[in-house]
Design an enzyme around this catalytic site. Structure first.
Site: not given
Ligand code: NOJ
Length: 530
Positions: A113, A181, A211, A215-216, A253
């Site tokens: 996003h 997104d 990050d 969810y892409l 992540e």
């Molecule tokens: C994961 C990040 O670690 C978190 O801090 C953030 O709020 C979300 N992604 C959304 O960007």
């Protein structure tokens, strides 16, 4: 102290396996120009502190231009530095200085996003429906599409769709409504993302944390998580990094169960690293229940991963301690145990730092850090946890665990000379965790401080490759309050080492008998005391 010159990522392509990562927030680390906000100039001044700690890499939270409504994860320009933190030139200088001291730099590639203030979104909402510009994001005439998708920020968002008056359509967002997104079905999006990635690789960045990477892609009738098409995208990113800047690293992540998280390694052709999310709450569970089962069980469920891949292990980070990867009864138990005060809860997690979670108990803090440093994978240490910093659950969102680093007893904890009222975030000032009681200066001087203990443990870890690269074999002594495992590395080439790690997870002394018959006649040596 300067580390011996390190090999470049090309000479040592598996560098991330022997790494210890230190996670920091530029905003909260050190304020070099005394305007109340941490910056790259400040970080540069504190580089020697990080080197002396004994870590080998720094992961920096997002520092890009952003309205900072999600603390910088709402990016409005992928190729810059937020003016509060300095300039691109400051960042460049910092990267060069860090490399000269043997440290690698990991930054964020937030591609699921953008901020709604990003020019792509501003352009998209004005562009005609169906145009390539509009299609940078995911639109719908209704807010009922993809109904099977969970809401991640369940405390704040009621839907994954938000109406845009300008576009006269709904746009899709897995996080805050101000974070639309990107649409990875549009090849132009992929090109832009790869181009932004090359920009940071050109600057010398060694690793990129992807990050929110599960969810892409969106597809009707699915949960819209971990879709095969998402893995196609990641493979494309990996191919680009391998071709353009071999040896640089991708860290996923993916807050998922081990079997789903493991897929982010692909066949060794997706991410080099991925966080082990399910292990984290189970370390807390094990010491709360005084039982090793949660840890042995989740590691038993953890599949083998490709040779060139590595888990990232962590105790805390900048987000809530997520309890998404536990059952609902386990979650209730952990909430009751660690967040009896409901203010400490947010979404499906707990917004507290390590030391308060351990109720300031030095021995339990050491126990948890011992696990962190000896579990298979690369440990990630959250800034401030090395001195046992506290948190502030009265601040909004997850800000309570993002307060200024506590350097000394000086004004603002030595973080900044600015007017305390003008600080980006109030420092912790309570009697137990405030900067008068918990700070780097005092702990650096105290031989038995937590800081010096952490430094010594990192030194121990550095001497044994088995921690980063070895296999793990659990021993199952009759007493379940004792967790014991072997980390073994290199036995095949005759220079192997075997580390025996033993933890008493309970509050009291325990007797234990370990079956070590495989090691008949071997002489154990204490890795800490020699
Ligand atoms: C994961 C990040 O670690 C978190 O801090 C953030 O709020 C979300 N992604 C959304 O960007």
């Amino acid at each position: 102290m300067t580390l011996p010159a390190t090999l470049t990522p090309i000479e040592d392509p598996l560098w991330y396996k022997d790494a210890v990562i230190y996670q920091i927030h530029i905003k909260s680390f050190f304020d070099g120009n005394n305007d109340g906000v941490g910056d790259f100039a400040g970080l540069l001044q504190k580089l020697d502190y990080i080197v002396d700690l004994g870590v080998t890499a720094i992961w920096m939270l997002p520092f890009y231009p952003s309205p900072r409504r999600d603390d910088g994860y709402d990016i409005s320009d992928y190729r810059g530095v937020h003016p509060d933190y300095g300039t691109l030139a400051d960042l460049r200088e910092f990267v060069v200085a860090a490399h000269a001291r043997g440290l690698r730099i990991i930054t964020e590639l937030v591609i699921n996003h953008t901020s709604d203030q990003h020019s792509w979104f501003q352009r998209a909402r004005r562009a005609p429906a169906g145009s390539p510009e509009r299609d940078f994001y995911v639109w719908s005439d209704t807010d009922t599409k993809y109904a099977g998708t969970r809401i991640i920020f369940c405390d704040t968002e009621k839907s994954n769709w938000t109406w845009d008056d300008e576009a006269k359509a709904y746009y899709w967002h897995r996080f805050y409504a101000h974070q639309p997104d990107l649409n990875f079905d549009n090849p132009a999006v992929m090109e832009e993302v790869l181009s932004a990635m090359r920009f940071w690789l050109d600057l010398g960045i060694d690793g990129l944390r992807l990050d929110a990477v599960p969810y892409l892609i969106e597809r009707d009738g699915t949960s819209n998580e971990n879709l095969p098409e998402t893995h196609d995208i990641i493979r494309r990113i990996r191919a680009e990094i391998d071709a353009y800047a071999p040896g640089r690293m991708l860290l996923a992540e993916a807050n998922m169960w081990p079997e789903d998280a493991q897929v982010y390694f692909g066949q060794g052709d997706e991410c080099h690293m991925s966080f082990h999310f399910p292990l984290m709450p189970r370390m807390y569970m094990a010491i709360a229940r005084e039982d090793r089962f949660p840890i042995t069980d989740i590691m038993r469920q953890t599949p083998a991963i490709p040779e060139n891949c590595q888990w990232a292990v962590f105790l805390r980070n900048h987000d809530e301690l997520t309890l998404e990867m536990v059952t609902s009864s386990e979650r209730d138990y952990l909430w009751e145990t660690y967040a009896a005060d409901k203010r400490a809860r947010i979404n499906l997690g707990i917004r507290r730092r390590l030391s308060p979670l351990m109720q300031h108990d030095r021995r339990r803090i050491e126990l948890m850090n011992g696990l962190l440093l000896s579990m298979p994978g690369t440990p990630v240490i959250y800034y401030g946890d090395e001195i046992g910093m506290g948190d502030n659950i009265y601040l909004g969102d997850r800000d309570g665990v993002r307060t200024p680093m506590q350097w000394s007893i000086d004004r603002n904890g030595g973080f900044s000379r600015a007017d305390p009222a003008g600080l980006v975030m109030p420092p912790i000032m309570d009697p137990l965790y405030g900067y008068q009681a918990v700070n780097v200066e005092a702990q650096a001087a105290g031989q038995h401080s937590l800081l010096n203990w952490v430094r010594r443990m990192l030194e121990v870890r550095r001497r044994h490759r088995a921690f980063g690269r070895g296999t793990q074999r659990f021993l199952y002594p009759g007493n379940r309050k004792v967790l014991a495992y072997l980390r073994e590395y290199g036995a095949d080439n005759g220079h192997g080492e075997t580390l025996l790690c033993v933890y008493n997870l309970s509050r009291s002394a325990q007797a234990v008998e370990l079956d070590l018959h495989d090691f008949n006649r071997a002489v154990p040596v204490d890795v800490i005391g020699g």
